[in-house]
Design a protein around this motif. Sequence first.
Motif, mmCIF file in Angstrom:
data_model
loop_
_atom_site.group_PDB
_atom_site.id
_atom_site.type_symbol
_atom_site.label_atom_id
_atom_site.label_comp_id
_atom_site.label_asym_id
_atom_site.label_seq_id
_atom_site.Cartn_x
_atom_site.Cartn_y
_atom_site.Cartn_z
ATOM 1 N N THR A 46 0.839 -1.208 0.000
ATOM 2 C CA THR A 46 0.000 0.000 0.000
ATOM 3 C C THR A 46 0.871 1.253 0.000
ATOM 4 N N THR A 47 1.951 1.223 0.774
ATOM 5 C CA THR A 47 2.833 2.400 0.845
ATOM 6 C C THR A 47 3.470 2.672 -0.518
ATOM 7 N N LEU A 50 0.931 4.331 -2.654
ATOM 8 C CA LEU A 50 0.703 5.732 -2.250
ATOM 9 C C LEU A 50 1.741 6.675 -2.862
ATOM 10 N N GLU A 66 -8.458 -3.623 -3.658
ATOM 11 C CA GLU A 66 -7.725 -4.057 -2.469
ATOM 12 C C GLU A 66 -8.315 -5.382 -2.013
ATOM 13 N N VAL A 73 -9.201 -1.150 5.544
ATOM 14 C CA VAL A 73 -8.130 -0.205 5.877
ATOM 15 C C VAL A 73 -7.411 0.318 4.628
ATOM 16 N N ASP A 74 -6.957 -0.592 3.770
ATOM 17 C CA ASP A 74 -6.159 -0.167 2.615
ATOM 18 C C ASP A 74 -7.004 0.597 1.584
ATOM 19 N N ILE A 76 -9.608 2.443 2.186
ATOM 20 C CA ILE A 76 -9.862 3.784 2.730
ATOM 21 C C ILE A 76 -8.611 4.646 2.559
ATOM 22 N N THR A 77 -7.447 4.083 2.856
ATOM 23 C CA THR A 77 -6.189 4.840 2.729
ATOM 24 C C THR A 77 -5.981 5.310 1.288
ATOM 25 N N ILE A 78 -6.126 4.405 0.333
ATOM 26 C CA ILE A 78 -5.881 4.761 -1.074
ATOM 27 C C ILE A 78 -6.901 5.790 -1.554
ATOM 28 N N LYS A 80 -8.770 7.876 0.112
ATOM 29 C CA LYS A 80 -8.673 9.165 0.812
ATOM 30 C C LYS A 80 -7.437 9.944 0.354
ATOM 31 N N GLN A 81 -6.294 9.256 0.327
ATOM 32 C CA GLN A 81 -5.036 9.970 0.073
ATOM 33 C C GLN A 81 -4.809 10.275 -1.396
#
Length: 222
Positions: A46-47, A50, A66, A73-74, A76-78, A80-81
């Motif tokens: 995921t990092t 990003l 994902e 979790v992943d 939402i992270t992708i 959102k960011q």
Amino acid sequence: MDYKTVEVKEDIIRRNDSTADLLRAELKKKNIFFINLMASPGSGKTTLLLHLLPILKKKYRIAVMEADIDSEVDAITISKQLDIKTLQIHTGGACHLTAQMVEDALKDFDLSDIDLLILENIGNLVCPAEFDTGANMNLVLLSIPEGDDKPLKYPLMFEVASMVVATKYDTREVFDFDVEKFHQNVRKRNKDAEIFETASIEGYGIEDVAKALDKRISNYLN
Ligand SMILES: Nc1nc2c(ncn2[C@@H]2O[C@H](COP(=O)(O)OP(=O)(O)OP(=O)(O)O)[C@@H](O)[C@H]2O)c(=O)[nH]1
Ligand SMILES: [Mg+2]
């Protein structure tokens, strides 16, 4: 006791391969390039996305799937960011995705405005490598803390890779990771895969990976 043993694995994999071929053909018709990202849990998948996707986003319309046993979790992270269309797939315990699972998930996903589809597969260095997901390429990560010997111990994952990316390069001294040995070990499993080193958080090596992916994507798309 009288009993019978039936070998089903080969048939499951053969059937999966034909579903994967059909899915690849469907995505080709839609002019979509599909990347299957595979690696161990916590290896930095995921990092990497990003830091990589903001570069590829300048040129391609991207969607990310994902896959996890549970949680959002992943996804939402992708979403959102990066403000990228994201779909979370739950396997409910399975340690890999089949082509059929990808096809089923895509039924609820509008791909009409997408050029590049990325699947972050379940964190696992064994099972996901056995199943063709219908992707155009497998992008395989190995994080430095896992050790430079992993291509020897988990052969299939490195055999099916088109690109192998070492992540967390900033930690190489702490973990006594031998980069030359890593290259040699990947080569023992795979003569053709491109090999990169990255430290996502510092941005090291990310441009090189983006360039290599861009070459593959632009060669494939009309
Ligand atoms: N030092 C360092 N840490 C990193 C790097 N990339 C990722 N990490 C850290 O490694 C941990 C796991 O990263 P993720 O990107 O969540 O890993 P993942 O492979 O997506 O994990 P799963 O989806 O749970 O399998 C996080 O704490 C990250 O901050 C890096 O380049 N250097
Ligand atoms: Mg992840």
